[in-house]
Scaffold this motif. Structure first.
Motif, PDB file in Angstrom:
ATOM      1  N   GLY A   1       0.810  -1.220   0.000  1.00 44.51           N
ATOM      2  CA  GLY A   1       0.000   0.000   0.000  1.00 44.51           C
ATOM      3  C   GLY A   1       0.839   1.264   0.000  1.00 44.51           C
ATOM      4  O   GLY A   1       0.509   2.250  -0.670  1.00 44.51           O
ATOM      5  N   HIS A   2       1.948   1.228   0.736  1.00 43.93           N
ATOM      6  CA  HIS A   2       2.840   2.379   0.792  1.00 43.93           C
ATOM      7  C   HIS A   2       3.391   2.703  -0.591  1.00 43.93           C
ATOM      8  O   HIS A   2       3.396   3.865  -1.035  1.00 43.93           O
ATOM      9  CB  HIS A   2       3.977   2.072   1.779  1.00 43.93           C
ATOM     10  N   ILE A   3       3.847   1.681  -1.310  1.00 49.67           N
ATOM     11  CA  ILE A   3       4.412   1.889  -2.646  1.00 49.67           C
ATOM     12  C   ILE A   3       3.311   2.305  -3.623  1.00 49.67           C
ATOM     13  O   ILE A   3       3.532   3.161  -4.495  1.00 49.67           O
ATOM     14  CB  ILE A   3       5.137   0.619  -3.114  1.00 49.67           C
TER      15      ILE A   3
ATOM     16  N   LEU B   1      11.050   5.617   2.285  1.00 47.97           N
ATOM     17  CA  LEU B   1      11.527   4.466   1.521  1.00 47.97           C
ATOM     18  C   LEU B   1      11.299   3.146   2.249  1.00 47.97           C
ATOM     19  O   LEU B   1      11.126   2.107   1.625  1.00 47.97           O
ATOM     20  CB  LEU B   1      13.017   4.615   1.193  1.00 47.97           C
ATOM     21  N   HIS B   2      11.354   3.168   3.571  1.00 54.40           N
ATOM     22  CA  HIS B   2      11.163   1.973   4.398  1.00 54.40           C
ATOM     23  C   HIS B   2      10.111   2.295   5.461  1.00 54.40           C
ATOM     24  O   HIS B   2      10.461   2.705   6.566  1.00 54.40           O
ATOM     25  CB  HIS B   2      12.470   1.564   5.078  1.00 54.40           C
ATOM     26  N   PRO B   3       8.834   2.146   5.165  1.00 55.63           N
ATOM     27  CA  PRO B   3       7.803   2.574   6.116  1.00 55.63           C
ATOM     28  C   PRO B   3       7.863   1.841   7.454  1.00 55.63           C
ATOM     29  O   PRO B   3       7.345   2.348   8.453  1.00 55.63           O
ATOM     30  CB  PRO B   3       6.488   2.264   5.382  1.00 55.63           C
TER      31      PRO B   3
ATOM     32  N   ILE C   1      16.463   8.310  -3.107  1.00 55.28           N
ATOM     33  CA  ILE C   1      17.304   7.159  -3.433  1.00 55.28           C
ATOM     34  C   ILE C   1      17.970   6.676  -2.156  1.00 55.28           C
ATOM     35  O   ILE C   1      18.532   7.480  -1.394  1.00 55.28           O
ATOM     36  CB  ILE C   1      18.376   7.523  -4.482  1.00 55.28           C
ATOM     37  N   GLU C   2      17.928   5.380  -1.927  1.00 57.60           N
ATOM     38  CA  GLU C   2      18.564   4.804  -0.750  1.00 57.60           C
ATOM     39  C   GLU C   2      20.080   4.742  -0.940  1.00 57.60           C
ATOM     40  O   GLU C   2      20.570   4.391  -2.020  1.00 57.60           O
ATOM     41  CB  GLU C   2      18.016   3.394  -0.526  1.00 57.60           C
ATOM     42  N   VAL C   3      20.811   5.071   0.109  1.00 61.61           N
ATOM     43  CA  VAL C   3      22.274   4.971   0.097  1.00 61.61           C
ATOM     44  C   VAL C   3      22.662   3.591   0.623  1.00 61.61           C
ATOM     45  O   VAL C   3      22.243   3.188   1.708  1.00 61.61           O
ATOM     46  CB  VAL C   3      22.922   6.066   0.965  1.00 61.61           C
TER      47      VAL C   3
END
Length: 641
Positions: free
Chosen positions: A245-247, A334-336, A424-426
């Motif tokens: 759902g988040h995405i 990015l990471h709920p 963007i995730e590092v």
């Protein structure tokens, strides 16, 4: 051509439209300029300057329908009525005398099975369509032939459409590829789309559905009405699975400015938020506010900060409550499932790039837990193309695993938040090849190719760890060599290739794909099919002096060949996924001609032996012409020192 638009002659209740209707025009399609503008581009923008697109101006036309039936309600026949009519037509056909002219024999099951695996970029020929329609009863024995049958139907014929509806009533299970093709295909018929959604719902788990979320959200644009079976599926699954759902929400948010009817996408987001309830909406609102704050910060840094003082300016702003309050103690966009703590202001900085991306880092929300991944906020870039490439890379890894090939990838998370912003995730502990090489002056100017091997050896000091790191490097390098070749990913300079401490290599920044390579003075900068320099070969060969003669290199070449052949078996799925994103505004996925690049790199239409030979020739070009890559890397170093 100023623009184009269409309307439904029947509303969502199935009633015939009458009276005045306002039609919003969309920009002309790409790739047809010679036919659309035989006298040259025309039109204007809101500022009065000449423009070839209506993207900048909201153009509408008003159409008035005749009021002949204004005193009556004219309804479109429902599915039951269509099926009853189909049975009546079939009964009539059986009672008719045979035609004196013999009709050609219908296609055999073997022919239909071959048709079901056809190239989705090639339309079914007119002559073949007749044969497919005559074999319609046999199509149920080859379920994935349904896209061909749908294309063969004459949609202006009530007899054929009603018979198709009757056939679809008890259609056997479809593969996800066929269902996705129906949602992306030429038919926008609600019954066909409802069937495709029903089969997707049965076939895909939440994790599998997540894999295709980017395409499914785009498919919502093709629905006739706001309420659709596809939207109901995505809402139901999204509300039952927090990650999905988040995405789903953020994919909608990224498209909200580009949607053909903006009131529809706003209603979709509202429906999702209402289903979440008050507690869920609070966290989502914090994320939206945080992203908006990042956008204000990025704009301020670009407009007001001076050259080398941009990072100092950013840190000063982050110390202010106006910015820090909305960027701390919230769920990660990015990471709920991860809650961000306080900002680590000392580690936040502005990355040295033309767009001035922001790198933001946080403490963990609780004691003893590791820090959450840092995030790069990019302002001024469309990250949807990056999302597409990362999605395809993840899919490739899954397809390889299903075929028994262990080819690990690091598809870091990436999420567009608007058409020109995103996160963007590092990847923790990873470094670019350029930063590793520049430790040595000879390495930076591409004379010494041993720096990468030395760096991996330094990070893995025991023999067992070093062997594992080299094995990780070899497998991930093989995966990216094949993937970047198939997808035509360009601009592969050493700042766009990274290596983790455990030896995993991965690529970043997918601004140039499907063979749209950068050029200098009209000459393509990429002169080899993919990057395979002496730096990489030295790691693969475990530091041997002549890496090309080593057994490790031979095994690496064989592994690349196996990975390539495995992807060929899934060409249809890859082509369908790209086709669903044509004309969505992605800079290098503008037409079917762009997607046809996959047909070339996967050598569609030749035998497996010929395809493998084709890839092996490209492989030899890659390491044989690696000196051209090293030359490009040298100039990259000169430019960025």
């Amino acid at each position: 051509m100023v623009g184009w638009g269409n309307i439904n002659l029947f509303d969502f209740r199935g009633r015939l439209v009458h009276g005045r209707v306002c039609v919003r025009l969309q920009a002309p399609p790409k790739g047809c300029e010679d036919r659309l503008y035989p006298l040259g581009h025309t039109g204007y923008s809101s500022s009065g300057s000449t423009s070839s697109s209506v993207d900048e101006v909201d153009t509408t036309i008003e159409v008035e329908f005749e009021e002949r039936f204004s005193d009556k309600t004219v309804l479109f026949p429902d599915t039951g009525q269509m099926e009853d009519y189909a049975r009546y037509i079939i009964k009539l056909d059986k009672g008719q005398a045979p035609s004196p002219t013999p009709s050609p024999s219908p296609l055999t099951t073997a022919s239909l099975a071959e048709m079901a695996q056809r190239d989705p970029l090639t339309p079914v020929a007119a002559g073949v369509r007749e044969g497919v329609w005559r074999a319609r009863q046999g199509c149920r024995g080859v379920p994935d032939s349904l896209p061909c049958l749908v294309e063969a139907v004459r949609w202006a014929s009530r007899d054929q459409v009603s018979q198709l509806y009757l056939l679809m009533k008890e259609w056997p299970p479809l593969s996800p590829e066929a269902s996705l093709e129906l949602l992306a295909g030429p038919s926008a018929d609600p019954a066909v789309r409802c069937l495709a959604v029903r089969h997707l719902d049965r076939a895909l788990s939440d994790d599998a559905l997540l894999q295709y979320m980017l395409q499914l959200v785009q498919s919502l644009k093709h629905e006739h009405y706001l309420h659709s079976s596809l939207l109901c599926l995505l809402l139901r699954r999204g509300l039952c699975n927090a990650r999905l759902g988040h995405i789903f929400f953020w994919h909608l948010k990224a498209e909200s400015e580009l949607w053909p009817r903006r009131e529809h996408i706003l209603a979709m987001m509202e429906a999702y938020c209402r289903g979440l309830g008050a507690a869920g909406v609070v966290g989502l609102a914090q994320q939206v506010t945080a992203v908006a704050t990042m956008a204000r910060l990025a704009h301020s840094v670009r407009e007001r900060a001076e050259g080398t003082k941009k990072t100092e300016y950013l840190k000063g702003k982050l110390e202010q409550t106006e910015y820090s309050h909305s960027l701390q103690h919230l769920p990660s966009p990015l990471h709920p499932a991860i809650t961000l703590g306080r900002l680590r202001v000392s580690e936040c900085r502005v990355i040295d790039s033309a767009r001035c991306p922001l790198l933001l880092a946080w403490h963990s929300s609780g004691d003893g837990t590791p820090h959450p991944p840092a995030v790069i906020f990019k302002y001024g870039d469309d990250l949807r193309q990056d999302m597409l490439c990362l999605q395809i890379l993840t899919l490739m890894a899954r397809l390889w695993a299903q075929g028994g090939l262990e080819l690990p990838l690091i598809p870091y998370r990436c999420q567009a938040t608007t058409r020109d912003q995103g996160l963007i995730e590092v990847v923790e502990g990873a470094a670019t090849v350029y930063s590793i090489q520049r430790v040595s002056t000879l390495g930076a100017i591409q004379v010494d190719s041993s720096q990468l091997y030395k760096w991996i050896r330094e990070k893995n000091r025991t023999a067992s760890k070093l062997d594992q790191a080299i094995d990780n490097f070899s497998k991930s390098c093989a995966a990216y060599c094949v993937a970047t070749f198939v997808l035509g990913i360009g601009d592969r300079h050493p700042s766009n290739i990274m290596v983790s401490r455990d030896g995993m290599i991965f690529h970043i920044d997918f601004g140039h794909i499907l063979g749209n390579f950068k050029k200098k003075f009209g000459i393509p900068r990429e002169r080899v099919p993919f990057v395979l320099t002496s730096d990489f070969l030295l790691v693969i060969a475990k530091g041997a002096e002549n890496p090309k003669d080593s057994q490790e290199f031979q095994r690496f070449q064989q592994l690349c060949g196996k990975a390539y052949l495995a992807l060929r078996h899934h060409y249809r799925l890859l082509a369908v996924l790209f086709c669903q994103l044509v004309n969505t505004g992605m800079p290098e996925v503008q037409s079917v001609a762009d997607v046809s690049y996959l047909r070339k790199t996967l050598a569609v239409g030749v035998s497996e032996e010929e395809a493998l030979q084709y890839f092996q020739n490209r492989f030899h070009e890659a390491y044989g012409g690696a000196w051209t890559t090293k030359l490009d890397w040298f100039f990259h170093c000169v430019k960025h020192r």
